[in-house]
Design an enzyme around this catalytic site. Structure first.
Site, short mmCIF file in Angstrom:
data_model
loop_
_atom_site.label_atom_id
_atom_site.label_comp_id
_atom_site.label_asym_id
_atom_site.label_seq_id
_atom_site.Cartn_x
_atom_site.Cartn_y
_atom_site.Cartn_z
N ASP A 188 -4.45 5.06 -9.18
CA ASP A 188 -3.76 4.79 -7.91
C ASP A 188 -2.53 5.69 -7.79
O ASP A 188 -1.47 5.26 -7.33
CB ASP A 188 -3.37 3.32 -7.82
CG ASP A 188 -3.16 2.88 -6.36
OD1 ASP A 188 -3.61 3.60 -5.46
OD2 ASP A 188 -2.55 1.83 -6.13
N PHE A 234 -0.52 -6.14 -4.11
CA PHE A 234 -0.58 -7.29 -5.00
C PHE A 234 0.73 -8.09 -5.07
O PHE A 234 0.91 -8.94 -5.92
CB PHE A 234 -0.96 -6.84 -6.41
CG PHE A 234 -2.26 -6.11 -6.44
CD1 PHE A 234 -3.44 -6.75 -6.08
CD2 PHE A 234 -2.30 -4.77 -6.81
CE1 PHE A 234 -4.65 -6.06 -6.11
CE2 PHE A 234 -3.51 -4.10 -6.83
CZ PHE A 234 -4.69 -4.74 -6.47
N GLY A 235 1.68 -7.77 -4.21
CA GLY A 235 2.91 -8.54 -4.25
C GLY A 235 4.07 -7.81 -3.59
O GLY A 235 3.89 -6.78 -2.94
N VAL A 277 8.33 -6.42 -3.85
CA VAL A 277 9.34 -5.90 -4.78
C VAL A 277 10.73 -6.21 -4.22
O VAL A 277 11.02 -5.92 -3.05
CB VAL A 277 9.18 -4.38 -5.00
CG1 VAL A 277 10.25 -3.88 -5.98
CG2 VAL A 277 7.79 -4.06 -5.54
N LYS A 309 9.16 -7.01 -9.33
CA LYS A 309 7.90 -7.15 -8.60
C LYS A 309 7.39 -8.58 -8.80
O LYS A 309 7.11 -9.01 -9.91
CB LYS A 309 6.86 -6.15 -9.09
CG LYS A 309 5.52 -6.28 -8.33
CD LYS A 309 4.37 -5.55 -9.02
CE LYS A 309 4.44 -4.07 -8.79
NZ LYS A 309 3.21 -3.39 -9.29
N LEU A 320 12.66 -5.08 -1.13
CA LEU A 320 12.67 -3.61 -1.11
C LEU A 320 11.38 -3.05 -0.53
O LEU A 320 11.36 -1.98 0.07
CB LEU A 320 12.84 -3.06 -2.54
CG LEU A 320 14.13 -3.41 -3.26
CD1 LEU A 320 14.10 -2.84 -4.67
CD2 LEU A 320 15.34 -2.87 -2.50
N GLY A 321 10.26 -3.75 -0.75
CA GLY A 321 8.98 -3.26 -0.26
C GLY A 321 7.87 -4.22 -0.59
O GLY A 321 8.05 -5.20 -1.30
N GLU A 322 6.67 -3.92 -0.05
CA GLU A 322 5.54 -4.82 -0.23
C GLU A 322 4.30 -4.00 -0.50
O GLU A 322 4.05 -2.97 0.16
CB GLU A 322 5.35 -5.68 1.02
CG GLU A 322 4.31 -6.77 0.84
CD GLU A 322 4.33 -7.77 1.99
OE1 GLU A 322 3.55 -8.73 1.95
OE2 GLU A 322 5.15 -7.57 2.93
N GLY A 323 3.48 -4.40 -1.50
CA GLY A 323 2.26 -3.69 -1.85
C GLY A 323 1.06 -4.59 -1.77
O GLY A 323 1.12 -5.72 -1.26
#
Length: 612
Positions: free
Chosen positions: A469, A355-356, A358, A371, A350-353
């Protein structure tokens, strides 16, 4: 003065125009009425550069004069003011007179061609007895008679600064002239006096010239006029009205005296009754106070339970059991999540941040978001524990719900409720060609975030929490576009933090575009740190632009130049009422983005502004 937010567009235009004016400003014949004059008065209270203001030939009445008078009490720069050619009467003159008693900067004041009579002139006379700065006063072309002239004459015996006085084209007769003549025998500062076009005869003129004052030698004194029939009728009507008013007042006073006597008698009896009732009520108040405390405690427990139940009802079939929601977040086998995501396949991403990544997954019950934290990141371990600890304690409609977690070796996963509409940032970017957010949706998102963050800061009575954040990437939307704050991996706690205290960190983490100056430069965290980030979110909601100092400064200039509409997201289609609401929205955003933390509102105050 009416607040800036409640001003009409025209009032705001005049307020901004005068607030930023410098040195000299002339706005004559602009149809300025009382409403605009009130806005101008508000600007005079904060302007520190304007010296001369000319408002000639407008439509300012008593209400506008009163507002300007209040401004004169605090303004420290204005030296010249013209209100000539307006509609100011005795009531307005009275408020102006009160201001002149305390103003210490005004030197020239022009009030000619208004509707000031004896009552207003008498008030001005009292002000001249104590004013020590006014040098010029123009009262030409008003309705001042002998009573007003006599009051001004008494003031001239004490005043030592006025050097020019204009009283032409009024209704002053010989009695007023004689009073002024007596004052000139004492006054040593007046160098200019205009009494032409009044009702003086040779008696009044000779009295003035016999003073020996050089200002009474002018031939203008001979240019007098005979009262017209209209003026005579006005004077007679005023005199008759005064007599009638005095008689009415005497009758009212006699009646009031009788009423007061009766009231005193009634009050004495009531006082005895109230004393007995007060004692009884005091006992009841104590009982009610104890009951209120008990009910408040019960209500707090009930609301906490309802908030948690609401989350559980939406996620009751997800991984892990929440039948005991006061217990720890349930741990599940990592294999269960591996299977649900087809070994964390790319098509589940679904997505990437930072720290990891999702992933979306279909488990028994509603869809969930997983996550998976990076195994190589030491900071990921800290984030994992911080987020797990924080979200396990939160139960609120505007905070993302954590359902379970998995931890085996270096592999760590957090399982959340699924948010089908993704992040606010994605929706503002219209990712995957999704429709633009409506104004109603954007407004509700702002209110939801404010409510969620207020809960975060107040959820625990013994300490405050910082998100650190908060950004549009971390605000997620459910199927109905309700917003929920997520990503609590950087959350920090501080014991007993109030509005003035702060917590300092040597490790500044987060997203620079959303960091307030004191956090970015010095690592200082206060309860207003997340408010700054919220202000940036508000600007993103109205503009869809990228966050940062550039967006903040561009909006600041747009507000100053009244060009806010030009910065709005072009996809927004607003009604007239919504345009006004957007203006209030932007004002709120700029307050959140103030450089000093003390100047920013709290989340509690923001909720009050944003709730429908």
């Amino acid at each position: 003065m009416v607040s800036y937010k409640k001003m009409t567009k025209r009032q705001r235009e005049w307020y901004d125009y005068v607030k930023d004016a410098s040195e000299v400003l002339s706005v004559g014949a602009n149809q300025i009425g009382d409403a605009e004059a009130q806005a101008i008065a508000g600007a005079l209270k904060v302007n520190t550069t304007l010296h001369k203001l000319f408002l000639r030939q407008n439509r300012i009445g008593n209400a506008g004069a009163k507002a300007i008078a209040e401004a004169l009490k605090v303004n420290k720069t204005l030296t010249d003011l013209s209100l000539s050619g307006n509609q100011i009467g005795d009531a307005g003159a009275h408020t102006i007179a009160e201001a002149l008693k305390v103003n210490t900067t005004l030197k020239e004041f022009y009030l000619y061609q208004n509707q000031i009579g004896d009552v207003g002139a008498q008030a001005i006379g009292e002000a001249l007895k104590v004013n020590t700065t006014l040098a010029g006063l123009d009262l030409d072309w008003n309705q001042i008679g002998d009573a007003g002239a006599q009051a001004i004459a008494e003031a001239l015996k004490e005043n030592t600064t006025l050097d020019t006085l204009y009283l032409s084209a009024n209704q002053i007769g010989d009695a007023g002239a004689k009073a002024i003549a007596e004052a000139l025998k004492v006054n040593k500062t007046l160098t200019g006096l205009d009494l032409n076009r009044n009702f003086l005869t040779s008696t009044g003129i000779n009295a003035l010239r016999q003073t020996g004052s050089t200002i009474c030698n002018s031939k203008d004194l001979d240019q007098q006029r005979v009262p017209s029939s209209v003026e005579l009728a006005q004077i007679a009507a005023r005199a008759a009205a005064n007599v009638a008013e005095i008689q009415q007042l005497r009758a009212k006073l006699a009646t009031k005296d009788q009423e007061l006597q009766q009231l005193r008698s009634d009050l004495a009896a009531k006082d005895q009754q109230l004393t007995a009732k007060d004692q009884a009520l005091a006992a009841k108040d104590q009982a009610l106070a104890a009951k209120d405390q008990e009910l408040a405690a019960q209500a707090h427990k009930l609301q906490s339970a309802l908030d948690r139940i609401d989350v559980l009802e939406h996620n009751q079939a997800a991984i892990g059991s929440f039948s005991n929601f006061d217990g720890p977040v349930p741990q599940v086998p990592l294999a269960t999540l591996v299977s649900a995501t087809n070994n964390f396949a790319t098509d589940s991403l679904l997505g990437e941040g930072a720290f990891g990544r999702v992933y979306g997954a279909s488990l028994p019950g509603p869809r969930v978001a997983i996550k998976k934290l990076s195994a190589e990141s030491k900071q990921g371990t800290v984030e994992f524990k911080s987020e797990l600890d924080s979200l396990s304690k939160f139960r609120h409609a505007n905070i993302i719900a954590i359902l379970s977690y998995a931890e085996e070796g270096d592999e760590r996963c957090l399982v959340y409720e699924f948010m089908p509409n993704g992040s606010v940032r994605d929706r503002l970017n219209r990712k995957n060609n999704t429709p633009s957010l409506t104004w109603a949706q954007r407004h509700r998102i702002a209110a939801d975030v404010a409510r969620g963050m207020h809960y975060v800061q107040t959820a625990f009575p013994d300490h405050a929490l910082f998100h650190l954040d908060l950004k549009t990437d971390n605000v997620l939307l459910d199927a109905y576009f309700n917003a929920k704050v997520s990503d609590f991996g950087l959350v920090r706690a501080a014991q007993h933090l109030d509005d003035k205290s702060y917590l300092r960190t040597q490790t500044v983490q987060g997203t620079a575009a959303y960091m307030c100056p004191e956090f970015f430069d010095e690592g200082r965290m206060t309860i207003k740190t997340d408010v700054y980030a919220f202000g940036m979110i508000l600007l993103e909601l109205v503009t869809a632009a990228k966050p940062g100092n550039r967006l903040k400064e561009e909006m600041r200039k747009a507000v100053k130049n009244q060009a806010v509409l030009g910065m709005l997201d072009s996809a927004l289609k607003l009604t007239e009422a919504e345009r006004q609401r957007v203006g209030e929205f932007v004002t709120l955003a700029m307050e959140c983005l103030e450089g000093f933390a003390d100047d920013r509102p709290s989340f509690g105050q923001l909720i009050a502004h944003l709730d429908p």
